[in-house]
Every structure is written in C-alpha cells, then in structure tokens.
Design an enzyme around this catalytic site. Structure first.
Site, PDB file in Angstrom:
ATOM      1  N   SER A 160       0.921  -1.317   0.032  1.00 45.16           N
ATOM      2  CA  SER A 160      -0.076  -0.110   0.039  1.00 45.16           C
ATOM      3  C   SER A 160       0.730   1.330   0.002  1.00 45.16           C
ATOM      4  O   SER A 160       0.376   2.300  -0.020  1.00 45.16           O
ATOM      5  CB  SER A 160      -0.903   0.227   1.267  1.00 45.16           C
ATOM      6  OG  SER A 160      -0.087  -0.081   2.409  1.00 45.16           O
ATOM      7  N   ASN A 188      -2.485  -2.715  12.950  1.00 43.99           N
ATOM      8  CA  ASN A 188      -3.856  -2.639  12.671  1.00 43.99           C
ATOM      9  C   ASN A 188      -4.472  -1.317  13.537  1.00 43.99           C
ATOM     10  O   ASN A 188      -5.280  -0.520  12.874  1.00 43.99           O
ATOM     11  CB  ASN A 188      -4.970  -3.847  13.299  1.00 43.99           C
ATOM     12  CG  ASN A 188      -4.439  -5.016  12.305  1.00 43.99           C
ATOM     13  OD1 ASN A 188      -3.681  -4.888  11.337  1.00 43.99           O
ATOM     14  ND2 ASN A 188      -4.982  -6.240  12.830  1.00 43.99           N
ATOM     15  N   THR A 229     -39.565  26.870 -11.968  1.00 44.69           N
ATOM     16  CA  THR A 229     -39.587  25.523 -11.419  1.00 44.69           C
ATOM     17  C   THR A 229     -39.824  24.699 -12.821  1.00 44.69           C
ATOM     18  O   THR A 229     -40.190  25.335 -13.843  1.00 44.69           O
ATOM     19  CB  THR A 229     -40.858  25.419 -10.493  1.00 44.69           C
ATOM     20  OG1 THR A 229     -42.031  25.925 -11.397  1.00 44.69           O
ATOM     21  CG2 THR A 229     -40.760  26.144  -9.363  1.00 44.69           C
ATOM     22  N   HIS A 230     -39.249  23.479 -12.819  1.00 44.19           N
ATOM     23  CA  HIS A 230     -39.421  22.908 -14.113  1.00 44.19           C
ATOM     24  C   HIS A 230     -38.481  23.309 -15.168  1.00 44.19           C
ATOM     25  O   HIS A 230     -38.835  23.209 -16.455  1.00 44.19           O
ATOM     26  CB  HIS A 230     -40.970  22.668 -14.527  1.00 44.19           C
ATOM     27  CG  HIS A 230     -41.686  21.972 -13.561  1.00 44.19           C
ATOM     28  ND1 HIS A 230     -42.054  20.837 -13.386  1.00 44.19           N
ATOM     29  CD2 HIS A 230     -42.397  22.587 -12.598  1.00 44.19           C
ATOM     30  CE1 HIS A 230     -42.980  20.612 -12.358  1.00 44.19           C
ATOM     31  NE2 HIS A 230     -43.161  21.869 -11.990  1.00 44.19           N
ATOM     32  N   SER A 271     -11.724  26.912 -28.050  1.00 40.06           N
ATOM     33  CA  SER A 271     -12.092  25.368 -28.741  1.00 40.06           C
ATOM     34  C   SER A 271     -11.036  25.734 -29.988  1.00 40.06           C
ATOM     35  O   SER A 271     -10.372  26.776 -30.354  1.00 40.06           O
ATOM     36  CB  SER A 271     -13.209  25.673 -29.549  1.00 40.06           C
ATOM     37  OG  SER A 271     -13.248  24.780 -30.350  1.00 40.06           O
ATOM     38  N   LYS A 328     -15.525  30.370 -29.433  1.00 43.78           N
ATOM     39  CA  LYS A 328     -16.047  29.657 -28.211  1.00 43.78           C
ATOM     40  C   LYS A 328     -15.510  30.254 -27.023  1.00 43.78           C
ATOM     41  O   LYS A 328     -14.329  30.530 -26.964  1.00 43.78           O
ATOM     42  CB  LYS A 328     -15.856  28.222 -28.275  1.00 43.78           C
ATOM     43  CG  LYS A 328     -16.444  27.408 -29.341  1.00 43.78           C
ATOM     44  CD  LYS A 328     -18.007  27.146 -28.708  1.00 43.78           C
ATOM     45  CE  LYS A 328     -18.418  25.465 -28.740  1.00 43.78           C
ATOM     46  NZ  LYS A 328     -19.039  25.263 -28.027  1.00 43.78           N
ATOM     47  N   ASN A 362     -15.987  28.163 -23.629  1.00 42.47           N
ATOM     48  CA  ASN A 362     -16.342  27.104 -22.616  1.00 42.47           C
ATOM     49  C   ASN A 362     -16.388  26.973 -21.340  1.00 42.47           C
ATOM     50  O   ASN A 362     -15.186  27.443 -20.741  1.00 42.47           O
ATOM     51  CB  ASN A 362     -15.720  25.646 -23.365  1.00 42.47           C
ATOM     52  CG  ASN A 362     -16.272  25.641 -24.797  1.00 42.47           C
ATOM     53  OD1 ASN A 362     -17.327  26.129 -25.155  1.00 42.47           O
ATOM     54  ND2 ASN A 362     -15.254  24.767 -25.664  1.00 42.47           N
ATOM     55  N   GLU A 384     -18.083  22.343 -15.694  1.00 42.54           N
ATOM     56  CA  GLU A 384     -18.434  20.935 -16.421  1.00 42.54           C
ATOM     57  C   GLU A 384     -17.620  20.072 -15.515  1.00 42.54           C
ATOM     58  O   GLU A 384     -18.128  18.895 -15.068  1.00 42.54           O
ATOM     59  CB  GLU A 384     -18.354  20.938 -17.721  1.00 42.54           C
ATOM     60  CG  GLU A 384     -19.108  21.704 -18.713  1.00 42.54           C
ATOM     61  CD  GLU A 384     -18.606  21.943 -20.048  1.00 42.54           C
ATOM     62  OE1 GLU A 384     -18.869  21.062 -20.939  1.00 42.54           O
ATOM     63  OE2 GLU A 384     -17.745  22.555 -20.263  1.00 42.54           O
ATOM     64  N   TYR A 418      -9.838  -6.921  11.946  1.00 42.06           N
ATOM     65  CA  TYR A 418      -9.194  -6.343  10.513  1.00 42.06           C
ATOM     66  C   TYR A 418      -8.955  -7.433   9.365  1.00 42.06           C
ATOM     67  O   TYR A 418      -8.767  -8.479   9.592  1.00 42.06           O
ATOM     68  CB  TYR A 418      -7.728  -5.858  10.863  1.00 42.06           C
ATOM     69  CG  TYR A 418      -6.999  -5.327   9.607  1.00 42.06           C
ATOM     70  CD1 TYR A 418      -7.163  -4.087   9.326  1.00 42.06           C
ATOM     71  CD2 TYR A 418      -6.267  -6.242   9.101  1.00 42.06           C
ATOM     72  CE1 TYR A 418      -6.502  -3.504   8.145  1.00 42.06           C
ATOM     73  CE2 TYR A 418      -5.704  -5.647   7.748  1.00 42.06           C
ATOM     74  CZ  TYR A 418      -5.604  -4.312   7.578  1.00 42.06           C
ATOM     75  OH  TYR A 418      -4.816  -3.939   6.266  1.00 42.06           O
ATOM     76  N   GLN A 436      -7.430  -2.240   3.616  1.00 46.09           N
ATOM     77  CA  GLN A 436      -6.187  -1.402   2.809  1.00 46.09           C
ATOM     78  C   GLN A 436      -6.657  -0.557   1.743  1.00 46.09           C
ATOM     79  O   GLN A 436      -6.310   0.361   1.434  1.00 46.09           O
ATOM     80  CB  GLN A 436      -5.177  -2.330   2.569  1.00 46.09           C
ATOM     81  CG  GLN A 436      -3.896  -1.602   1.776  1.00 46.09           C
ATOM     82  CD  GLN A 436      -2.659  -2.559   1.852  1.00 46.09           C
ATOM     83  OE1 GLN A 436      -1.852  -2.885   2.801  1.00 46.09           O
ATOM     84  NE2 GLN A 436      -2.358  -3.169   0.905  1.00 46.09           N
ATOM     85  N   LYS A 483      -8.189   3.505   1.605  1.00 42.59           N
ATOM     86  CA  LYS A 483      -7.356   4.854   1.452  1.00 42.59           C
ATOM     87  C   LYS A 483      -7.511   5.539   0.260  1.00 42.59           C
ATOM     88  O   LYS A 483      -8.029   6.812   0.109  1.00 42.59           O
ATOM     89  CB  LYS A 483      -6.079   4.868   1.909  1.00 42.59           C
ATOM     90  CG  LYS A 483      -5.828   4.838   3.536  1.00 42.59           C
ATOM     91  CD  LYS A 483      -4.464   4.317   3.733  1.00 42.59           C
ATOM     92  CE  LYS A 483      -4.466   3.218   4.928  1.00 42.59           C
ATOM     93  NZ  LYS A 483      -5.122   2.043   4.433  1.00 42.59           N
TER      94      LYS A 483
END
Ligand code: ARG
Length: 457
Positions: free
Chosen positions: A20, A107, A152-153, A274, A280, A282, A287, A314, A319, A322
């Site tokens: 690990s 442990n 709304t919607h 772009s 563009k 963006n 995103e 354990y 392990q 993490k």
C-alpha cells in the site's frame, strides 16, 4: 518483519498486490506523529526505558526530516508506510527501533494514522467551504436587488433576486460545513492501543496517547477500534453531498453561460476556448466540477461496498479504504477552489436576467394574489382569471403589465388600475417579505445574519 515464520520471500505479484506504500505514503506525517506519541507513552509507563524512548523520538524526527526532504519512495519490499518508517528508524538508531512496536499492531496504527489524516482533510475542507461562503455572501450582497427569473421545471415561475438565489447555495454550504464538523467531533477518538484486535497485556496509557495526538478520548472497544472505518465513510458522505451541491451550482453556471440564457459571462481565467471554433468560450471548469461530483460519489460507494461484508476485526480488504478517500479529497479540494474562483470572477448580466424575468409572465401569481387580497376572489377563481389574462397578453404579444386595463376588465370587471402596482418584477420581489422570501430587504437581512453567525465561530 515476519521472517521467522517464513522460509521464502513473497512472489513478485504477491508483493505488488500486498503493497500500500504507493498511496499510504501520503500519511507519513500522521504515521510519525502516531509513533512519537506511542513511544513517549511507552517511556512514561516504563514499558521501554527512558533512554530508548528518547532515542526513538529523536530518530523519528530524523525519519520525518528525510521524508520531507526526499519524499517517500515506493519501496514495495517495505509494503506500507508503517514498515518503512520502522525500517528507517532502525537505520538511524539501530536496535532500540525494535522496541517501538511493543503493545501496538499495524491494525491500530493504521486506524490511528487514517483518522488523523481524515481529521486534517476535514479541517482543510471546512476552510475551503468558508472561503466559498465568503464569496457567495459578497456576490449576494452586490445583487440583493438584482431581479432574475426564478424557475420551477426550468420554466419561468416567479421573479426572484440573484442575491436570494446565491444565498440558497450559502445554505447548502453551511449544511455541508456542519456535516464535516459533526463528523470531526464524532471521529476524534483514538484507536491506538487496541493493538491487533484484543487490546494488550502491557500497562499502556491510552488516555495519554489520545491526548498527545489531539483526540478527545480513546475509542472504547478494541475490536471496533481496528475494524471501524465509519469516520472515512462519514467523510466521503459529506464530501459527496458537498460535491453534489457544487455540481448543481456548476450546472447552473453551464446553463447560464450558454447563449440562450446569457445570464453570466465567465471570466477569461475560468473559461477555455476551442481548437476549431474561434468564437467559443467554454465553461470547462464548471463541467469538470459537475463531473468530479460523480467520481466523488463513486468513491463513497466504493468504500461502502468494500466494508459491507467484512467480519470483525481487521481484514486486508480494508487497505483499500485509502485510495477512494484520497481521491475524493483531492477532487473536492479542486472543485471547491474552482467554484470559488468562478463565483468570485463571474460577471452577472443583470439586464438580461431582468429582461427574461419580465418576459415569462412571471408576475401572474402576483395578479392572482392581488385579486384574492383586493377583490376577495377565492384563489382558485383568481388563478383561472389570471390564466385568461396571460393568454390575452400572449395574444397581444406583450407582458402582463402592458395589457391595457379595458382588456383586463373585459376578463374580470373587479380588476382596477391599482393592479399595475403589483405587476412589475420589482414590485413582485419587493412584496415577498415572508421569512425566507426573496425580497431584497430579506436578502440583506439573511446576509447580515449569516455574517454574524460566521463571526461567532
Ligand atoms: N497496510 C495496511 C493497511 O493499510 C496496514 C495494516 C496491515 N495489517 C495487517 N494485519 N496486515 O491496512
């Protein structure tokens, strides 16, 4: 470390699957701190001599210095950060290093290190949330009276203020913060001294190590101590929910920055171009914040599924706890910083927001409410009358407040000239003074209350 029992070393793939260190080396500071607290306690209890305890402490300080200077190597032969640190300690102080692991197991060691790491990560997130909150409050104050369409919607519903809209995110940020601080309080117990699973026969002082590491107390049950990863799951849950909120804000920025909306212009610093379309701009950062939220939730699900079938205490599956926490933390830290930067530097196109708010018959509810209040019309009937007024406005190609009075009176004779007072978007938002409503004065009061609360923290 366990050569006594074995005639042969591990297969190469065994070594690889078992190691690990490529990821848990991130916990080297916590590992050294945990070992120093343990060694100090062993010395104070007379379990190791005062001289050995002092040598271990000084040696660990040197181990840490070397990690800080050179980084931690991916030494697969050492398996994990705990074994590497002990080996390095041996290089520095020789035989006394072998006494450090008395009355301890990896442990309880890893459970302690990981709690310390998650605690630090939680503190960082809380700071980042406060920075985002500062930004939201500042921008909300600037736009306490800027009218925008409320949806709304995703259909124009009623006018609101941009300040009110931003303060909705302030509420989410505050809930997120409280989730992280609640988690911190619950997780701040020290598993060190649970040893492998059953506790130890040595006369250790668990209160001392807990105190030395800034924990409130030792954990109570040795089996639970080494098999509990609730603190990591709680962190991931809070991170997922926080990322979900950031994702909704990011989604609104993506929508608002699009040409049909044109509610916001992202700064150059937070936009990308772009390679083919020269016009563009963006909203890539927004995103990616939206995308990262999916990955963070994936990390939560990953650890939930890892844990759900494990018997006490354990198992090596643990392990795998993490990587998802580290990944989620890195993604969340980036997302918080990016959202803060975007909100801070965005130009809100308030004239465009106002124009859209005025165009969607968004004050229709105000007309219906006026009929209820001023003409004692039952709300259902007022709703119907208003629907006809909207249809008329649509036919005339104008906004509600531009429909001539005779036209309105032809629909319902009880409508008078006074109705025009409530049909503007400004009048609409100003009237919504119920607690938690969008009126500019409410927004300013909410910002003041938020700042007072923050000052008290
Ligand atoms: N590298 C291990 C982990 O991250 C440390 C604990 C190992 N304990 C053991 N009994 N093999 O969980």
């Amino acid at each position: 470390m366990w050569g006594g029992r074995f005639a042969e070393g591990p297969a190469a793939v065994m070594r690889e699957i078992n190691a690990s260190i490529p990821f848990d080396k991130r916990m080297w500071r916590q590992d050294v701190a945990g070992s120093r607290a343990h060694a100090a306690m062993l010395g104070a209890q007379g379990i190791v001599s005062a001289g050995d305890a002092a040598a271990i402490d000084a040696g660990l300080a040197q181990v840490a210095e070397r990690y800080a200077a050179e980084g931690v190597p991916d030494d697969l032969a050492m398996e994990d950060i705990h074994m590497l640190s002990e080996a390095r300690l041996g290089e520095v102080i020789g035989g006394a290093a072998g006494r450090l692991h008395t009355a301890r197991s990896r442990n309880d060691q890893v459970a302690t290190d990981f709690r310390l790491w998650v605690r630090d990560a939680t503190d960082q997130v809380v700071e980042a949330l406060d920075r985002l909150d500062d930004t939201l409050l500042a921008r909300a104050e600037e736009h306490a009276a800027s009218v925008m369409p409320g949806f709304t919607h995703l259909q124009s519903a009623q006018p609101v203020t941009l300040g009110h809209h931003l303060m909705a995110y302030h509420e989410m940020v505050r809930r997120d913060r409280s989730r992280f601080t609640d988690n911190r309080a619950r997780a701040n117990l020290c598993p060190l001294g649970a040893a492998a699973l059953a506790g130890t026969g040595f006369a250790i002082d668990r209160d001392a190590t807990a105190r030395g590491l800034g924990f409130d107390a030792p954990t109570r049950n040795s089996l639970d101590s080494v098999s509990d990863r609730d603190f990591a799951l709680d962190y991931l849950m809070a991170a997922s929910q926080c990322a979900l909120h950031l994702s909704r804000l990011a989604e609104e920025f993506v929508l608002w920055a699009s040409q049909p909306f044109a509610f916001v212009a992202l700064s150059d610093q937070w936009s990308t171009g772009s390679s083919i379309m020269p016009q563009k701009r963006n909203p890539d950062a927004a995103e990616l914040v939206r995308g990262h939220s999916g990955r963070i939730t994936g990390c939560l699900v990953s650890l939930m599924v890892t844990m759900k079938g494990l018997p006490l205490a354990y198992s090596k599956d643990m392990q795998d706890d993490k990587p998802p926490v580290f990944e989620a933390h890195d993604l969340l830290a980036l997302s918080l910083a990016a959202m803060t930067g975007m909100v801070e530097s965005a130009t809100f196109r308030t004239e465009r927001m106002r124009q859209v708010a005025e165009s969607g018959f968004a004050t229709a509810t105000d007309l219906a409410d006026w009929l209820v209040r001023e003409a004692d019309v039952p709300f259902r009937e007022a709703h119907h009358i208003t629907g006809r007024a909207v249809a008329r406005a649509e036919a005339l190609g104008c906004t509600l407040d531009r429909v001539p009075l005779p036209e309105l009176q032809a629909i319902d004779a009880r409508i008078t000239d006074a109705v025009y007072d409530v049909l503007s978007v400004d009048a609409s938002v100003a009237s919504r003074r119920s607690f938690g409503g969008t009126a500019p004065d409410n927004v300013r009061a909410a910002i003041a209350a938020a700042r007072a609360e923050r000052a008290g923290e």
